[in-house]
Each structure stands twice: as structure tokens, then as C-alpha cells.
Design a protein around this motif. Sequence first.
Motif, PDB file in Angstrom:
ATOM      1  N   PHE A  91       0.937  -1.318   0.131  1.00 13.95           N
ATOM      2  CA  PHE A  91       0.074   0.053  -0.065  1.00 13.95           C
ATOM      3  C   PHE A  91       0.858   1.195   0.057  1.00 13.95           C
ATOM      4  O   PHE A  91       1.215   1.864   0.934  1.00 13.95           O
ATOM      5  CB  PHE A  91      -0.897  -0.017   1.129  1.00 13.95           C
ATOM      6  CG  PHE A  91      -1.764  -1.238   1.454  1.00 13.95           C
ATOM      7  CD1 PHE A  91      -3.211  -1.368   0.408  1.00 13.95           C
ATOM      8  CD2 PHE A  91      -1.482  -2.523   2.010  1.00 13.95           C
ATOM      9  CE1 PHE A  91      -3.556  -2.439   0.615  1.00 13.95           C
ATOM     10  CE2 PHE A  91      -2.235  -3.334   2.208  1.00 13.95           C
ATOM     11  CZ  PHE A  91      -3.481  -3.489   1.335  1.00 13.95           C
ATOM     12  N   PRO A  92       1.391   1.429  -1.111  1.00 10.44           N
ATOM     13  CA  PRO A  92       2.617   2.642  -1.265  1.00 10.44           C
ATOM     14  C   PRO A  92       1.709   4.114  -0.625  1.00 10.44           C
ATOM     15  O   PRO A  92       0.798   4.360  -1.031  1.00 10.44           O
ATOM     16  CB  PRO A  92       2.437   2.853  -2.794  1.00 10.44           C
ATOM     17  CG  PRO A  92       2.226   1.351  -3.209  1.00 10.44           C
ATOM     18  CD  PRO A  92       0.894   1.013  -2.467  1.00 10.44           C
ATOM     19  N   GLY A  93       2.752   4.748   0.066  1.00 14.88           N
ATOM     20  CA  GLY A  93       2.355   6.002   0.967  1.00 14.88           C
ATOM     21  C   GLY A  93       1.840   5.882   2.190  1.00 14.88           C
ATOM     22  O   GLY A  93       1.663   6.883   2.973  1.00 14.88           O
ATOM     23  N   SER A  94       1.379   4.729   2.419  1.00 14.13           N
ATOM     24  CA  SER A  94       0.984   4.347   3.794  1.00 14.13           C
ATOM     25  C   SER A  94       2.294   4.250   4.940  1.00 14.13           C
ATOM     26  O   SER A  94       3.391   3.983   4.321  1.00 14.13           O
ATOM     27  CB  SER A  94       0.137   3.260   4.114  1.00 14.13           C
ATOM     28  OG  SER A  94       0.959   2.026   3.777  1.00 14.13           O
ATOM     29  N   THR A  95       2.191   4.441   5.998  1.00 15.03           N
ATOM     30  CA  THR A  95       3.153   4.425   7.014  1.00 15.03           C
ATOM     31  C   THR A  95       2.770   3.369   8.115  1.00 15.03           C
ATOM     32  O   THR A  95       1.616   3.292   8.652  1.00 15.03           O
ATOM     33  CB  THR A  95       3.506   5.615   7.725  1.00 15.03           C
ATOM     34  OG1 THR A  95       4.092   6.655   6.739  1.00 15.03           O
ATOM     35  CG2 THR A  95       4.483   5.311   8.956  1.00 15.03           C
ATOM     36  N   ALA A  96       3.303   2.135   8.322  1.00 14.13           N
ATOM     37  CA  ALA A  96       2.879   1.102   9.258  1.00 14.13           C
ATOM     38  C   ALA A  96       4.052   1.424  10.585  1.00 14.13           C
ATOM     39  O   ALA A  96       5.093   1.463  10.306  1.00 14.13           O
ATOM     40  CB  ALA A  96       3.179  -0.195   8.716  1.00 14.13           C
ATOM     41  N   ILE A  97       3.137   1.157  11.608  1.00 15.82           N
ATOM     42  CA  ILE A  97       4.049   1.499  12.856  1.00 15.82           C
ATOM     43  C   ILE A  97       3.421   0.459  13.859  1.00 15.82           C
ATOM     44  O   ILE A  97       2.425  -0.172  13.753  1.00 15.82           O
ATOM     45  CB  ILE A  97       3.733   2.849  13.611  1.00 15.82           C
ATOM     46  CG1 ILE A  97       2.262   3.214  13.955  1.00 15.82           C
ATOM     47  CG2 ILE A  97       4.207   3.984  12.853  1.00 15.82           C
ATOM     48  CD1 ILE A  97       2.146   4.420  14.854  1.00 15.82           C
ATOM     49  N   ALA A  98       4.018   0.101  14.857  1.00 16.17           N
ATOM     50  CA  ALA A  98       3.886  -0.829  16.067  1.00 16.17           C
ATOM     51  C   ALA A  98       4.409  -0.489  17.209  1.00 16.17           C
ATOM     52  O   ALA A  98       5.453   0.152  17.497  1.00 16.17           O
ATOM     53  CB  ALA A  98       4.557  -2.224  15.625  1.00 16.17           C
TER      54      ALA A  98
END
Length: 486
Positions: free
Chosen positions: A378-385
Motif C-alpha cells: 500500500f504505497p504512501g502508507s506508514t506502518a507502525i507498531a
Amino acid sequence: MAAQPDANRPFLSAAADLLGERGFTRDPELIEPWLTDWRGRYTGACLGLASPCNTQKVAALVRLCASHGVPIVAQGGNSGMSGGATPDESGSALLLSLRRMDTIRTLDVEAGEIVCEAGVILQDLQEAAAAARMRFPLTLGGKGSATIGGLVSTNAGGTQVLRHGTMRAQVLGLEAVLADGSVFDSLTPLKKDNRGFDLKQMLIGSEGTLGVVTAANLRLLPDIGGRLVIWAGLGTIAQARQLLLHAQSEAAGQLEGFEVIPAHSLAAVLDHLPDARAPLQGRHGWHALIELVAEADEEDRLQPLAENLLAAALDRGLIEDATIAASETQAEAFWLLRDAIAPAERAIGPAMQHDVSVPVAAMADFVEAAIPQVEARFPGSTAIAFGHLGDGNVHFHVLAPPGVVRGEWERNQGQAISRFVHDLVTRWGGSISAEHGIGQVKLKELERLGDPVALTMMRAVKQALDPKGILNPGKLVRVAPANGSA
């Protein structure tokens, strides 16, 4: 379609007579704040807002609802993350607030027990325990609004699960009103009781679909003699996992909490809170928030224990830098940085939040593998945990690209993101809901990914205890009512 007022007039009149002016209202201005979930994803409608003052009134109200076929949506502090306490848009349900039931019935220091009603706010419970030099070993960021009934119904977790377990481990006894209006009273705790099923455990985590929790007997522990809070900077989440193992080895009896925070989340909080300051200088890819506690008369052990723990971690290359809170005020400031992640992230823009778990030993590897996969898909998204690494539970959030339309993005690409994340979690042998429940936000995903045998068992229990399907319909597990209506 909204409920027909003429058809419901007998019920509404009887409910008003039963509960009185304080206990029942149809005033839209009073009801409106409770019709939208905390995240703002769901807004529903209801016949009215019922606020009974005791268990007997709840039981009578549930009997009335059962006789008229009126669905019930029970609600505590309305701080849930899965839309589990929000009615649907039909307006056919009664919204049942337990907030007036806020009495602490008993507190027994010697037995280590406190019996409180469902509407007691967690922070008030903690303060009552502290006044008796005891403590309730569960806390979370929403402690100022979360109620005991909601915490029991969702089997809440929080930041102390590492040492003390979830809400399930804190409940010694339970009182609840079942779908027919009968009262299940199991408040008296027994160390040994083999008279069949442990029925209170079945109600814990059932999200109001099997019964309405009205009171709980909870365990208390002696107050701690002191605590010490550490903020450490690390390069990777794999190092955080090794630091956790190191801390468990060196301070197993004193390790109360271990949270991980990525650089992105810390930056968001610092932007969101005008008076907040970064605990460390320099940039670190990850941060660990560690809390050590000591019993009374043993607090002098904490400082040398922490210093030795950090010195060894630095020698082994597990941390890049660290600081120990110099005061209780600074310790609270450290924890505020952790607790403010959710509101800080919400201020940035839309996001898909995933409360997931995998086996504890695999969590760091899962995060390292999942983040690049999600961002590539999903280009442009930012995943964080971030969150409870020691419990195998992190909050895996995917932030939208800049400029998207709130609401539209969640309904379209956001849903595809959640399916992708949940598929990843399932392949890693994990759960799509670690501590926030299923509610309505994950209902379809549980049906898609859940174990068929487990789902069949859950539906059978629901059908047996709530054959008319009036308790929190459309949440957690779906079954057709016994009369065959949808």
C-alpha cells in the motif's frame, strides 16, 4: 429503518415508569454523546437511554426488554476501540448505561478483595485501593473513563499484563444479569470449586453478548514500596526483544512493565503535547519503557538493580542510550509519552488500527517482517507498531497517505489494509484481537479467519443463553434468534 414509535410506546412507557426521570431519557441532547464510538467510526441510534441505579433495576429492565423483544446495548465509559458498545443505525435498541452504578460495595484489605459495581471508573478504583495501601494491578491510558463493567466485558489488558495478566486474572467473582432477567451471582470467591463450568469466565470477554455485568469482586495486592521507570533508546525491535529477555533474567521479580515505542510514535506525541520533552538526546529507531517495582522496605534495591541492568545491556550492545526517571513526576512524564500515542496519532489523520498478538517469542520478527510488506503493498502508507512486547501484543497501525479523505479512505483502501494485516497475523499463528475485543469492527474478520470449531461453540453458547438475541446484537458473534428473525 428507524424503530416505529407507536409500536414501542408500551415499552417506552413501562421503562420510564420502572426507572424514573433520572433513570430513563429520550432527550436527544443527553443521548447524542453516547451514540458514537470513541474512534468515531460508528454512530447509531436508540429508543432511549436507560441508566438504572442497581442490579435489581437492571434485572427488571432486561425482563421488560425480553418481553417486548427490545435489543439491549450495554455501555460503560464508551472508551472501547471496536465499536462494541455502540448501537446500530436502526434505532430499535435500548442503550443501557451502567454509569450510575458506581458504588464500591466492600474493600477487604486482609482478603485482598474489592467488590465494586460495573460503573466504577478504573481510576476511582485505583485511588480507593491506594487509600487502603493496596493496589489494583491493571491500568491503561483510558483509566479516567474506562469502567469496571467494560473492562470485564472486554477482558481488558493494559500495561501491567506482563506481570499480572489481563482482567480475567483479576476477577475473583462476578455478578451479571442474563438475557431472561435472572441474576447470576458468583461474587463470593472460592479457591477451589469444581461444580462444573467456571461460568464467570465465560462472561468475561463476552462483550455484553451473554449477560450484563453489574458487579465484580476483584483482587487487590499490597501497595508497592517504590517504583523506578527507565527510558532506553535502541536501534531495532529485535534488540528490544533481547533487552526484554535480559530484564526478565536480571529483574524477574521486579519487572512490572515493558513497552516498545518506535521513533515515529514518539515524534507524533512530542508534536501533539506542547510541554512534552524527549527523554533522550539523539535519534533512536526504537524506545523501550521499562518499569521496575519493589515491595515495601525493598525500594532501596531498585536503583542499583536498574543501573546494573542498564550497564550490562549497554555492554552487550542491546541499548544505545538510557535514562532513569529522577522523580515520580518524571516517571509519570515518561508514561504520558506512551499513553498519548493514540490521541497523537489520531490528530495526524486517518489510520487503520490493529490490536494483534502473535506468540511472544515471534513478535519482534513479525513486526520486522510485516511493516515493509504492508508499506510495499500500500504505497504512501506508514506502518507502525507499539505497545506490549512482553505480552506478544502490539498495536499495529497503518497511517493513511497525506491528503486522503477521512472516512472514504477507511472504507476503501483501509479495509483492504486490515484484511492484509489480519492475514499476516493469522499466518504467524496469532490473533486479530489481543485486548480490545471484536465488537463490530472485527466481526466479519472473525467470521472469515476464526477457527470454525471455536465459532460453532461460541454460537451455541450465545444461542443457549440468549435465544431471542437481544443482548448486544451484531457484536462478537452472530446467530439467528430462536424465532428465526434476522
